[in-house]
Write an enzyme that holds these catalytic residues in place. Structure first.
Site, mmCIF file in Angstrom:
data_model
loop_
_atom_site.group_PDB
_atom_site.id
_atom_site.type_symbol
_atom_site.label_atom_id
_atom_site.label_comp_id
_atom_site.label_asym_id
_atom_site.label_seq_id
_atom_site.Cartn_x
_atom_site.Cartn_y
_atom_site.Cartn_z
ATOM 1 N N CYS A 119 0.872 -1.304 -0.001
ATOM 2 C CA CYS A 119 0.257 -0.025 0.009
ATOM 3 C C CYS A 119 0.844 1.193 0.182
ATOM 4 O O CYS A 119 0.478 2.520 -0.189
ATOM 5 C CB CYS A 119 -0.999 -0.186 1.288
ATOM 6 N N HIS A 252 -3.064 7.343 1.993
ATOM 7 C CA HIS A 252 -3.506 6.108 1.799
ATOM 8 C C HIS A 252 -4.817 5.741 2.220
ATOM 9 O O HIS A 252 -5.315 6.028 3.302
ATOM 10 C CB HIS A 252 -2.698 5.007 2.219
ATOM 11 N N ASN A 282 -10.145 0.025 -0.193
ATOM 12 C CA ASN A 282 -8.717 0.115 0.025
ATOM 13 C C ASN A 282 -8.072 -0.573 -1.379
ATOM 14 O O ASN A 282 -8.406 -1.726 -1.447
ATOM 15 C CB ASN A 282 -8.287 -0.729 1.273
HETATM 16 O O1 UT7 Z 1 -3.754 -1.180 3.428
HETATM 17 C C1 UT7 Z 1 -2.843 -1.541 4.376
HETATM 18 C C2 UT7 Z 1 -3.251 -0.945 5.524
HETATM 19 N N1 UT7 Z 1 -4.322 -1.796 6.274
HETATM 20 C C3 UT7 Z 1 -5.156 -1.015 7.108
HETATM 21 O O2 UT7 Z 1 -4.649 -0.144 7.332
HETATM 22 C C4 UT7 Z 1 -6.038 -1.743 7.819
HETATM 23 C C5 UT7 Z 1 -5.801 -1.618 9.315
HETATM 24 N N2 UT7 Z 1 -6.923 -2.175 10.446
HETATM 25 C C6 UT7 Z 1 -8.336 -1.778 10.183
HETATM 26 O O3 UT7 Z 1 -8.428 -0.974 9.427
HETATM 27 C C7 UT7 Z 1 -9.220 -2.238 11.163
HETATM 28 O O4 UT7 Z 1 -8.293 -2.798 12.339
HETATM 29 C C8 UT7 Z 1 -10.131 -3.133 10.757
HETATM 30 C C9 UT7 Z 1 -11.344 -2.499 9.893
HETATM 31 C C10 UT7 Z 1 -9.404 -4.269 9.832
HETATM 32 C C11 UT7 Z 1 -10.922 -4.012 11.664
HETATM 33 O O5 UT7 Z 1 -11.494 -2.921 12.735
HETATM 34 P P1 UT7 Z 1 -11.401 -2.998 14.331
HETATM 35 O O6 UT7 Z 1 -12.279 -1.920 14.848
HETATM 36 O O7 UT7 Z 1 -10.100 -3.242 14.456
HETATM 37 O O8 UT7 Z 1 -12.199 -4.326 14.449
HETATM 38 P P2 UT7 Z 1 -11.751 -5.801 15.336
HETATM 39 O O9 UT7 Z 1 -10.744 -6.442 14.475
HETATM 40 O O10 UT7 Z 1 -11.346 -5.337 16.741
HETATM 41 O O11 UT7 Z 1 -13.020 -6.646 15.460
HETATM 42 C C12 UT7 Z 1 -14.125 -6.150 16.159
HETATM 43 C C13 UT7 Z 1 -15.189 -7.165 16.106
HETATM 44 C C14 UT7 Z 1 -14.877 -8.710 16.245
HETATM 45 O O12 UT7 Z 1 -15.943 -9.457 16.875
HETATM 46 P P3 UT7 Z 1 -15.756 -9.549 18.485
HETATM 47 O O13 UT7 Z 1 -14.434 -10.303 18.723
HETATM 48 O O14 UT7 Z 1 -15.654 -8.183 19.106
HETATM 49 O O15 UT7 Z 1 -17.120 -10.178 18.784
HETATM 50 C C15 UT7 Z 1 -14.847 -9.200 14.952
HETATM 51 O O16 UT7 Z 1 -14.982 -10.557 14.648
HETATM 52 O O17 UT7 Z 1 -15.864 -7.006 14.834
HETATM 53 C C16 UT7 Z 1 -15.910 -8.466 14.090
HETATM 54 N N3 UT7 Z 1 -15.590 -8.349 12.808
HETATM 55 C C17 UT7 Z 1 -16.865 -8.154 11.891
HETATM 56 N N4 UT7 Z 1 -18.157 -8.013 12.182
HETATM 57 C C18 UT7 Z 1 -18.868 -7.788 11.151
HETATM 58 C C19 UT7 Z 1 -14.733 -8.340 11.850
HETATM 59 N N5 UT7 Z 1 -14.981 -7.966 10.915
HETATM 60 C C20 UT7 Z 1 -16.200 -7.987 10.560
HETATM 61 C C21 UT7 Z 1 -17.000 -7.794 9.515
HETATM 62 N N6 UT7 Z 1 -18.518 -7.745 9.679
HETATM 63 N N7 UT7 Z 1 -16.851 -7.654 8.258
#
Ligand code: UT7
Length: 325
Positions: A119, A252, A282
């Site tokens: 990225c 980005h 993204n």
């Molecule tokens: O391009 C390269 C750079 N990439 C990035 O910059 C990505 C960086 N990371 C992010 O943008 C975020 O970490 C994410 C968008 C990937 C995830 O967001 P988050 O707020 O960190 O969510 P999380 O991983 O802490 O997950 C929270 C909850 C989890 O459930 P529990 O364990 O709290 O019950 C996940 O299982 O959200 C759940 N979850 C979803 N729920 C519905 C994860 N993905 C989804 C989904 N739909 N698509």
């Protein structure tokens, strides 16, 4: 007289197939994967993404973006003496997507190669092109970010498959007596390879290991926020400027929350941040030139404005380019 490089045209291209969150959620639900428009919008700011159809490659998307950028610059393919394509989704293992694009464009003969920094790829490619223009190795460079990330996605993994999209963006970078690019700053730290990767490889005619994208989203998020601030400050320092001199931040486009955090740390109002993640998702190396071109074509960003471009991604890689348009 010192020789500088300057962006003289921008272009972009999105494949026509657009999936809103609602479209994607319905598709995933039919495969037993539960997610929702609310979760995607709240956690990422993404509302839609574009996906290529079968038979379309990064070079095809990059070609359209390159043509648009050349037209904006008033240049023809024959004027181009360097093509750099930033991509992590090349058409083939080799030759480079830049060579394939060069042939499709009809710019045969000029130097052409790919840059692989995921990225951060466009920021890396622009930095290399700037250096080559400054030294006289090139006069008129085409710098492209092109990706078909849909081909790397595991559609049974809701934590990643809702985040990415396909597209391409390009700029024409030409030699100039007056500064366009003011400062650049690139970094990488390979100890973080595992938090964002596609670990498969080709061997003996077979794919070994998993060829789909894996990401520890939280680890990437935490690293990204701090590193983007560091890169921004280092680039401003090199140019002898401060955040008050930034007219537009063109980051980005991975997650609106990362962009909000960066803006806050740099004390920039969100009105100065170019946002396309809502419409594109993204698109990895394509996201910055796509955002830049959309801001130029909408009239938001104008000649003479100071822009800070910054990227972060797999590797781990990160960096920034400060420029006057
Ligand atoms: O391009 C390269 C750079 N990439 C990035 O910059 C990505 C960086 N990371 C992010 O943008 C975020 O970490 C994410 C968008 C990937 C995830 O967001 P988050 O707020 O960190 O969510 P999380 O991983 O802490 O997950 C929270 C909850 C989890 O459930 P529990 O364990 O709290 O019950 C996940 O299982 O959200 C759940 N979850 C979803 N729920 C519905 C994860 N993905 C989804 C989904 N739909 N698509």
């Amino acid at each position: 007289m010192k020789r500088y490089s300057r962006i003289t045209g921008t272009g972009s291209y999105l494949p026509p197939r657009r999936l809103s969150n609602t479209d994607l959620v319905a598709q995933l639900s039919s495969q037993g994967v539960e997610t929702s428009d609310e979760w995607i919008v709240e956690r990422t700011g993404i509302g839609a993404r574009h996906f290529v159809d079968e038979g379309i490659f990064s070079s095809d998307l990059g070609l359209e973006a390159a043509r648009n950028a050349l037209q904006a610059a008033g240049r023809t393919p024959q004027d181009v003496d360097l093509i750099i394509v930033a991509t992590s989704t090349p058409d083939m293992v080799f030759p480079s997507t830049a060579c394939i694009l060069q042939n499709k464009l009809g710019a045969n003969g000029c130097a052409a190669f790919d840059v692989q920094a995921v990225c951060s790829g466009f920021v890396y490619a622009l930095t290399v092109a700037d250096a080559m223009v400054q030294t006289g190795a090139a006069r008129c460079a085409l710098v492209v970010g092109a990706e078909v990330f849909s081909r790397l996605l595991d559609f049974s993994d809701r934590t990643t498959c809702v985040l990415f999209g396909d597209g391409a963006g390009a700029v024409v970078l030409e030699a100039s007596d007056t500064p366009g690019i003011l400062a650049t700053d690139l970094h990488a730290d390979g100890k973080h390879v595992g938090i964002l990767c596609v670990p498969g490889h080709v061997s003996g005619g077979a794919i070994l290991g998993d060829p789909l994208l894996k990401m520890d989203g939280q680890a990437v998020f935490k690293l990204a926020v701090g590193l983007l601030e560091d890169a921004a400050r280092a680039t401003l320092d090199k140019a002898g400027l401060t955040e008050n001199d930034i007219d537009w931040l063109v980051p980005h486009q991975a997650n609106i929350r990362i962009m909000q955090s960066t803006a806050k740390r740099l004390k920039l109002p969100m009105e100065k941040v170019i946002i396309t993640v809502d419409q594109h998702g993204n698109t990895s190396a394509a996201s910055i030139p796509l955002a830049l071109d959309s801001a130029v074509r909408s009239g938001k960003v104008k000649p003479g404005d100071n822009l800070l471009l910054e990227g972060v991604g797999g590797g781990f890689t990160w960096g920034a380019v400060l420029l006057t348009l």
